[in-house]
Design an enzyme around this catalytic site. Structure first.
Site, PDB file in Angstrom:
ATOM      1  N   TYR A  73      33.952  13.260  39.040  1.00  0.00           N
ATOM      2  CA  TYR A  73      33.371  13.969  37.894  1.00  0.00           C
ATOM      3  C   TYR A  73      34.461  14.721  37.125  1.00  0.00           C
ATOM      4  O   TYR A  73      34.536  14.681  35.898  1.00  0.00           O
ATOM      5  CB  TYR A  73      32.287  14.968  38.342  1.00  0.00           C
ATOM      6  CG  TYR A  73      31.938  15.963  37.259  1.00  0.00           C
ATOM      7  CD1 TYR A  73      31.329  15.539  36.073  1.00  0.00           C
ATOM      8  CD2 TYR A  73      32.262  17.320  37.373  1.00  0.00           C
ATOM      9  CE1 TYR A  73      31.051  16.437  35.046  1.00  0.00           C
ATOM     10  CE2 TYR A  73      31.990  18.226  36.343  1.00  0.00           C
ATOM     11  CZ  TYR A  73      31.385  17.772  35.191  1.00  0.00           C
ATOM     12  OH  TYR A  73      31.120  18.654  34.164  1.00  0.00           O
ATOM     13  N   GLN A 106      33.083  28.514  24.105  1.00  0.00           N
ATOM     14  CA  GLN A 106      32.790  27.188  23.534  1.00  0.00           C
ATOM     15  C   GLN A 106      31.284  26.994  23.438  1.00  0.00           C
ATOM     16  O   GLN A 106      30.544  27.349  24.354  1.00  0.00           O
ATOM     17  CB  GLN A 106      33.405  26.106  24.425  1.00  0.00           C
ATOM     18  CG  GLN A 106      33.052  24.681  24.032  1.00  0.00           C
ATOM     19  CD  GLN A 106      31.904  24.101  24.851  1.00  0.00           C
ATOM     20  OE1 GLN A 106      31.706  24.485  25.995  1.00  0.00           O
ATOM     21  NE2 GLN A 106      31.145  23.200  24.269  1.00  0.00           N
ATOM     22  N   TYR A 160      28.191  24.053  22.555  1.00  0.00           N
ATOM     23  CA  TYR A 160      27.707  22.735  22.139  1.00  0.00           C
ATOM     24  C   TYR A 160      26.626  22.954  21.082  1.00  0.00           C
ATOM     25  O   TYR A 160      26.228  24.082  20.800  1.00  0.00           O
ATOM     26  CB  TYR A 160      27.131  21.981  23.341  1.00  0.00           C
ATOM     27  CG  TYR A 160      28.184  21.245  24.157  1.00  0.00           C
ATOM     28  CD1 TYR A 160      28.988  20.293  23.557  1.00  0.00           C
ATOM     29  CD2 TYR A 160      28.350  21.503  25.515  1.00  0.00           C
ATOM     30  CE1 TYR A 160      29.941  19.602  24.282  1.00  0.00           C
ATOM     31  CE2 TYR A 160      29.315  20.809  26.259  1.00  0.00           C
ATOM     32  CZ  TYR A 160      30.095  19.855  25.629  1.00  0.00           C
ATOM     33  OH  TYR A 160      31.037  19.177  26.334  1.00  0.00           O
ATOM     34  N   HIS A 219      38.826  14.981  23.955  1.00  0.00           N
ATOM     35  CA  HIS A 219      37.954  15.371  25.055  1.00  0.00           C
ATOM     36  C   HIS A 219      38.529  14.899  26.398  1.00  0.00           C
ATOM     37  O   HIS A 219      37.804  14.520  27.303  1.00  0.00           O
ATOM     38  CB  HIS A 219      36.538  14.826  24.848  1.00  0.00           C
ATOM     39  CG  HIS A 219      35.458  15.735  25.370  1.00  0.00           C
ATOM     40  ND1 HIS A 219      34.836  16.670  24.593  1.00  0.00           N
ATOM     41  CD2 HIS A 219      34.895  15.866  26.600  1.00  0.00           C
ATOM     42  CE1 HIS A 219      33.922  17.319  25.303  1.00  0.00           C
ATOM     43  NE2 HIS A 219      33.943  16.847  26.538  1.00  0.00           N
TER      44      HIS A 219
HETATM   45  C1  LIG Z   1      35.084  18.024  33.971  1.00  0.00           C
HETATM   46  C2  LIG Z   1      35.268  18.316  32.519  1.00  0.00           C
HETATM   47  C3  LIG Z   1      34.269  18.962  31.826  1.00  0.00           C
HETATM   48  C4  LIG Z   1      34.430  19.272  30.471  1.00  0.00           C
HETATM   49  N1  LIG Z   1      33.459  19.984  29.835  1.00  0.00           N
HETATM   50  C5  LIG Z   1      33.646  20.327  28.543  1.00  0.00           C
HETATM   51  C6  LIG Z   1      32.691  21.153  27.889  1.00  0.00           C
HETATM   52  O1  LIG Z   1      31.698  21.577  28.479  1.00  0.00           O
HETATM   53  N2  LIG Z   1      32.916  21.443  26.585  1.00  0.00           N
HETATM   54  C7  LIG Z   1      34.019  20.997  25.900  1.00  0.00           C
HETATM   55  O2  LIG Z   1      34.195  21.292  24.710  1.00  0.00           O
HETATM   56  N3  LIG Z   1      34.944  20.229  26.512  1.00  0.00           N
HETATM   57  C8  LIG Z   1      34.787  19.903  27.814  1.00  0.00           C
HETATM   58  N4  LIG Z   1      35.744  19.157  28.443  1.00  0.00           N
HETATM   59  C9  LIG Z   1      36.953  18.731  27.686  1.00  0.00           C
HETATM   60  C10 LIG Z   1      38.033  19.801  27.799  1.00  0.00           C
HETATM   61  O3  LIG Z   1      37.697  20.966  27.113  1.00  0.00           O
HETATM   62  C11 LIG Z   1      39.363  19.336  27.249  1.00  0.00           C
HETATM   63  O4  LIG Z   1      39.211  18.941  25.902  1.00  0.00           O
HETATM   64  C12 LIG Z   1      40.001  18.205  28.037  1.00  0.00           C
HETATM   65  O5  LIG Z   1      39.803  18.390  29.413  1.00  0.00           O
HETATM   66  C13 LIG Z   1      41.490  18.168  27.727  1.00  0.00           C
HETATM   67  O6  LIG Z   1      42.138  17.110  28.345  1.00  0.00           O
HETATM   68  P1  LIG Z   1      42.916  17.240  29.741  1.00  0.00           P
HETATM   69  O7  LIG Z   1      41.846  17.288  30.773  1.00  0.00           O
HETATM   70  O8  LIG Z   1      43.731  16.010  29.799  1.00  0.00           O
HETATM   71  O9  LIG Z   1      43.712  18.509  29.715  1.00  0.00           O
HETATM   72  C14 LIG Z   1      35.600  18.863  29.791  1.00  0.00           C
HETATM   73  C15 LIG Z   1      36.613  18.212  30.493  1.00  0.00           C
HETATM   74  C16 LIG Z   1      36.470  17.946  31.840  1.00  0.00           C
HETATM   75  C17 LIG Z   1      37.603  17.277  32.578  1.00  0.00           C
END
Ligand SMILES: Cc1cc2nc3c(=O)[nH]c(=O)nc-3n(C[C@H](O)[C@H](O)[C@H](O)COP(=O)(O)O)c2cc1C
Length: 423
Positions: free
Chosen positions: A57, A160, A162, A310
Site C-alpha cells: 500500500y 492537504q 481532497y 502523486h
Molecule cells: C501511501 C501514500 C498515500 C498518499 N496519500 C496522499 C493523500 O492523501 N493526499 C495527497 O495529496 N497525496 C497523497 N500521496 C502522494 C504524496 O503526497 C506525494 O505526492 C508522493 O508520495 C510524492 O512522491 P514520493 O513518494 O516519490 O516522494 C500519497 C502517497 C503515498 C505513497
C-alpha cells in the site's frame, strides 16, 4: 573511551575535521547513520518489517511501477556542475516559503493513512518537522485532528484537502474554517486524483476494495511480529481527523467507505476560486504538471504550485514531475512558490529540484519508509540524512546558500521544453 560507532574509512576521517563531521550528533544518531545511511536502506528495512499488504500500500505505484521508476531515473539523471575555488563552509540551508523562514528547503508530502507504516505516524512526523523546522503537510485522512496537529507543529503545519463537494462543499469548507481557526500555515488542494485507479501491487497483496480486514490480511499481519506488536501497543490508527463528518465511525474500513462516498473528482477552476476566497493564507494547488494550468492557477490567486505526479500512484504514463518542472517554473516566472515531489530520496535530490526551478522539494514515500523501518525515530533520522546530504551538495557545488543552486550549471536531459506542451 573511543567511539566505536564512528566510521573509519579515509574519506570519513578527513570529513571528521570538516563541518560535516557531525560533531554535535549523539552516539545514537551516529549509530543510525551507520546502519541506515540512505533512504533506500530505510526502505529495505521497512520491507522486511512490514506485512506485505502494508508495504505494498505504502510503496506501490500504478501499473507496473514504471511511473515510480521514471521518477527515480529522472532525478538520478540530473547532473550539476561544481564550481571550486570558493570557500563555503558550512553553507546554511535555511529558506523562506510564503514569507516564513524554514530551516531547510524540504518537507513532508501529505499521506493518507501513514499509520499503516507505524501507529502514531502523524504525531511523530509533526514532532520531527517542528523540531527540525521543516514544513509538514498533513493529509486530510489522518489519525490526529487538525487541532492536535497544529498543537504539535505550530510553526510548520500545512493541511492537504481532497475535494468533498457534496452538499455544496459542506465538509471541505468546514475543514477550511477549522484550519484557519487552528492556525494552519498553508492549505494544499489536491487535484491530481480526478479518478480512482488501482495499484496492482496492492491488489496482489490481498487488499480489497472497499477495504476490509480479511483473514488473508490478518494472516499476513501475523508474519510481521514487530509491526503487530507496535499496533497492539499503540492501537490500530483511527481516522479521527474526519470524525465530525463520519458519525463517529473512524476505522480504516469506515474511512475508505467515507472517502468513496464523500470525496472524488478534481477541483474545477470555479471551485478553486471559491477556496481561494474562503482561505486567507497561502493556498497551494497540488498536482500541477502543465505550464498552462500553472499560469491559470497563478492568475486565480494561487500562491503555490505543488508539481507532482502523486508519487507515480495514479497512472504510470504521467511525466516525472522533475521533468515538467523547468517549463512550469519558466511559465510562472517567480509569481508563485514552487514545490516539487515524486521521486525525492535524498538531500541531493532536494538540491536537484531547486536547481531545476523549485523553491523546495518534498518527499512522501521516503518518510513512510523511515516510519516502517524505525518507527518513532524514523522521521528525525531521515531529516538528518536529507539535511547532511543537502549541506554536502551545496558545499561540493560551491553554493554559499540554497538560492545559489538556481545559478548552478545543470544537465537535465529529460526535461520538457516549453514547446513540448500543447496549449
Ligand atoms: C501511501 C501514500 C498515500 C498518499 N496519500 C496522499 C493523500 O492523501 N493526499 C495527497 O495529496 N497525496 C497523497 N500521496 C502522494 C504524496 O503526497 C506525494 O505526492 C508522493 O508520495 C510524492 O512522491 P514520493 O513518494 O516519490 O516522494 C500519497 C502517497 C503515498 C505513497
Amino acid at each position: 573511551m573511543p567511539d566505536t560507532t564512528a566510521p573509519s574509512t579515509p574519506e570519513s576521517e578527513s570529513a571528521t575535521s570538516g563541518w560535516l563531521a557531525g560533531g554535535s550528533q549523539t552516539a545514537a544518531q551516529r549509530a543510525l547513520k551507520q546502519r541506515y545511511p540512505t533512504a533506500l536502506d530505510l526502505r529495505a528495512r521497512a520491507r522486511r518489517r512490514l506485512p506485505r499488504f502494508a508495504f505494498e500500500y505504502l510503496d506501490g505505484g500504478a501499473g507496473a511501477d514504471t511511473g515510480i521508476d521514471r521518477n527515480w531515473a529522472s532525478f538520478d539523471a540530473i547532473e550539476m556542475v561544481p564550481r571550486y575555488g570558493r570557500m563555503v563552509s558550512p553553507p546554511p540551508t535555511d529558506t523562506t516559503l510564503f514569507g516564513r523562514s524554514y530551516a531547510a528547503p524540504f518537507g513532508i508530502s501529505p499521506i493518507g493513512g501513514p499509520g499503516t507504516a507505524f501507529p502514531g505516524a502523524e504525531t511523530f512526523l509533526a514532532k520531527a518537522a517542528q523540531a527540525a523546522q521543516i514544513p509538514y503537510t498533513i493529509g486530510v485522512l489522518s489519525a490526529i485532528t487538525i487541532e492536535e496537529a497544529v498543537s504539535l507543529a505550530p510553526d510548520v503545519l500545512w493541511l492537504q484537502l481532497y475535494r468533498f463537494a457534496r452538499d455544496d462543499h459542506r465538509i471541505g469548507l468546514d475543514l477550511v474554517r477549522r484550519a484557519a481557526a487552528a492556525g494552519v500555515q498553508a492549505l494544499v488542494l489536491t487535484w491530481d486524483t480526478p479518478v480512482r485507479t488501482t495499484r496492482p501491487r496492492e491488489v496482489k497483496s490481498g487488499i480489497v476494495n472497499p477495504f476490509r480486514l480479511t483473514n488473508r490480511l490478518r494472516l499476513d499481519a501475523m508474519t510481521s511480529p514487530a509491526w503487530l506488536l507496535s499496533m497492539l501497543r499503540n492501537g490500530i490508527p483511527r481516522f479521527v481527523s474526519l470524525r465530525p463528518y463520519m458519525d463517529g465511525k473512524t476505522s480504516f474500513a469506515d474511512a475508505a467507505a467515507f472517502m468513496r462516498r464523500e470525496s472524488g473528482g478534481a477541483f474545477t477552476w470555479d471551485e478553486i476560486a471559491r477556496y481561494r476566497d474562503a482561505w486567507q493564507g497561502p493556498l497551494l494547488l497540488k498536482g500541477v504538471l502543465h505550464p498552462a494550468d500553472a499560469e491559470r492557477a497563478v492568475a486565480l490567486g494561487i500562491d503555490g504550485l505543488h508539481v507532482t505526479n502523486h508519487g507515480g500512484r495514479q497512472i504510470d504514463a504521467l511525466p516525472a514531475s522533475i521533468d515538467a518542472l523547468p517549463a512550469i517554473a519558466a511559465a510562472v516566472g517567480g509569481k508563485a512558490t514552487i514545490i516539487v515531489d515524486s521521486g525525492v530520496r535524498s538531500g541531493v535530490d532536494v538540491a536537484r529540484g531547486i536547481a531545476c526551478g523549485a523553491d523546495a522539494a518534498f518527499a512522501g514515500k521516503a518518510f513512510l519508509w523511515s516510519l516502517g523501518a524505525l518507527g518513532e525515530q524514523g522521521p528525525g533520522h531521515l531529516i538528518d540524512l536529507f539535511q547532511e546530504e543537502l549541506s554536502a551538495t551545496l558545499g561540493q557545488l560551491g553554493c554559499a546558500a540554497v538560492g545559489d543552486l538556481r545559478e548552478a550549471t545543470v544537465r537535465h536531459a529529460n526535461a520538457y521544453g516549453p514547446g513540448d506542451f500543447a496549449a
